[in-house]
Design an enzyme around this catalytic site. Structure first.
Site: not given
Ligand code: NAP
Ligand code: MG
Length: 506
Positions: A211, A319
């Site tokens: 996804k 990140c």
């Protein structure tokens, strides 16, 4: 006839005249680059993308589509299907079918051949993929072309090599795949995160339902086409686009055996709760707030480049971005002056321009989040320094910025801003540096800059971070594991450690 002396004098005068008549250069204009946009003529985007299920693009049962836009221009690029629960169910069943009937029965070496084929096709399409990545996500072409796509290719090649050697990765064990893996990824490295997820999973004999993030689905669609071109057996890789609900439907599907998630810590916690007690395997790669520690004995100019690379390239949408700078007090003034000078030279603008250093913020939502946290930093009393670069009139932009006078308790020192904003703090002793670096709920990455090898070993062994770079920053290799401590998640991706997440051992 003019004498030699007169001729020489006439030539010198001609040179002086040219110099006198030359228009004066504006300061800095000698360093302006002409626009150098990467051509997008050969990039073909479909007007509308279906879901990639069972080896085919199919219309969503939900009948819903949403637009994906170019954040640098706000122009619509394509419509993308929004998978509902029934679509996710169809994708999981296709993956299960492919796993049972085909993929888990294939000889490992043959599995590897498919993965090698995917790697080679990706390599051939590198340029097109880099352009689509920059158009859909806003990152500079120099990043997508030189960092993202080469790493994507390297990940597929690396893992293809493991497909028939898993018993050497885990000696004295019988190694088997897990089954159907549900994989959910964020928008900051769309194709690279897809590669980190898919390459190890299928090389180890699993099948997947991926996804992608809502704002950056297009390179995942391009990857689906690569799987088609590579003749990958139908159902081994399924890609369902959609929003958070699509991800939740995948997480909660009872026939999924493992969930691999990369994204925010908040959503990671929801997923951890949802999978608790279900027997599903889980790995989480979550947020970070990395400390970049610069000691007084460091090579300052190199450290400045590392800081710039760590927080401003890719707009701080990383990140593991070095979003907290810890600098030793004795060199703070010098370093901050150099940093400020260097930021002034960064070019922000068209992500497809080969000279662009800082591209567009990925979405309006992310821009609002950055603005909110920056306003909070100012309110809490920190001092904001910003590049005065021109801001394009359309699209989502935030200039490279840094805060001084930051206290450890400030939100800008503790929360992930996920934008080109650096929080600067100082320290006096190595102990204080370590203490400040670790005083955070996250533990994904960190950096240390010093001339002393012994100091590197001493400091890095005390850092609670999954990756610590020394005298460099943001460097990746498929053979090197990546992952976090504390609220940055658990499990590793890359290297032998990363394979462990996709196999059962007995
Ligand atoms: P996010 O909001 O957590 O979204 C990540 C993915 O999860 C997206 O595909 C998202 O779909 C989906 N999602 C949202 N709600 C969900 C739910 N309830 N259940 C299942 N899936 C759900 O994170 P993001 O804002 O896209 O990405 C930024 C974050 O990712 C940052 O915190 C960053 O540090 C982290 N990150 C970590 C790593 C790492 O390796 N540690 C790497 C990259 C990024 P939508 O797109 O539709 O919302
Ligand atoms: Mg987009």
């Amino acid at each position: 006839m003019a004498s030699v002396k007169e001729e020489r004098e006439a030539r010198a005068e001609a040179v002086r005249r040219v110099e006198r008549e030359k228009p004066a250069l504006e300061f800095g204009s000698a360093w302006e680059y002409s626009p150098a946009p990467e051509s997008r003529d050969h990039v073909r985007l479909d007007e509308r993308y279906g879901l990639f299920i069972g080896g085919k693009f199919v219309a969503p049962k939900s009948r819903k589509y949403f637009a994906t836009i170019n954040p640098a221009t706000e122009e619509k690029l394509a419509d993308v299907a929004e998978a509902g629960a029934a679509d996710v169910d169809a994708a999981v069943r296709a993956a299960e079918d492919a796993y049972r009937k085909r993929w888990s029965r294939l000889k490992p070496a043959d599995r590897g051949k498919y993965v090698y084929r995917i790697a080679r096709i990706l390599q051939e399409k590198s340029r097109e993929l880099a352009i689509i990545e920059s158009m859909d996500g806003g990152k500079p072409i120099k990043e997508s072309r030189d960092v993202d796509v080469p790493l994507v290719v390297a990940h597929f090649f690396y893992h293809a090599g493991w497909a028939d050697k898993l018993e050497y990765a885990f000696p004295r064990h019988a190694v088997s795949p897990i089954g159907v893996c549900g994989q959910i990824i964020p928008w900051n490295f769309p194709l690279l995160m897809a590669a980190w997820k898919i390459a190890p999973a299928i090389s180890c004999g699993n099948t997947v339902v991926l996804k992608p993030a809502e704002t950056t689905p297009l390179t995942a669609m391009a990857l689906a086409k690569v799987c088609e071109e590579a003749d990958l057996p139908p159902g081994v890789v399924n890609i369902v686009t959609g929003a958070g609900e699509t991800g939740a439907a995948l997480v909660n599907h009872p026939r999924v055996n493992k969930i691999a998630f990369t994204g925010s810590t908040d959503v990671g916690k929801i997923i951890q709760r949802a999978t608790a007690g279900t027997g599903k395997r889980l790995t989480l790669e979550l947020g970070g707030k990395a400390a970049n520690i610069v000691f007084e004995d460091a090579a300052i100019d190199q450290a400045v480049e590392g800081i710039i690379n760590g927080i401003y390239f890719n707009q701080g949408h990383v990140c593991c971005a070095g979003s907290r700078l810890l600098v030793q007090e004795s060199i703070a003034d010098t370093l901050l002056q150099k940093l400020s000078d260097r930021i002034a030279t960064l070019r922000m603008g068209d992500p497809l321009d080969k000279n662009t250093d800082v591209g567009a913020i990925n979405s309006k939502m992310q821009l609002d989040k950055i603005r909110e946290l920056v306003a909070c930093g100012v309110e809490e009393g920190a001092e904001l320094h910003q590049s005065s670069c021109a801001i394009p009139s359309k699209g989502y932009w935030f200039p490279p910025s840094f805060f001084t006078g930051v206290a450890q308790s400030h939100r800008i020192a503790r929360e992930e801003i996920f934008g080109p904003v650096l929080s600067v703090m100082t320290f006096r002793t190595p102990e204080e540096a370590v203490e400040k670096a670790n005083n955070i709920p996250y533990g994904l990455s960190a950096g240390v800059w010093t001339d002393k090898g012994s100091k590197i070993f001493k400091i890095t062994s005390k850092m609670r971070a999954g990756v610590v770079w020394a005298n460099t920053f943001n460097k990746f290799d498929p053979s090197s594991p990546f992952g976090g401590y504390k609220e940055s998640g658990f499990g590793r991706e890359g290297g032998v450690h990363g394979l462990r997440a996709y196999v059962e051992l007995s």
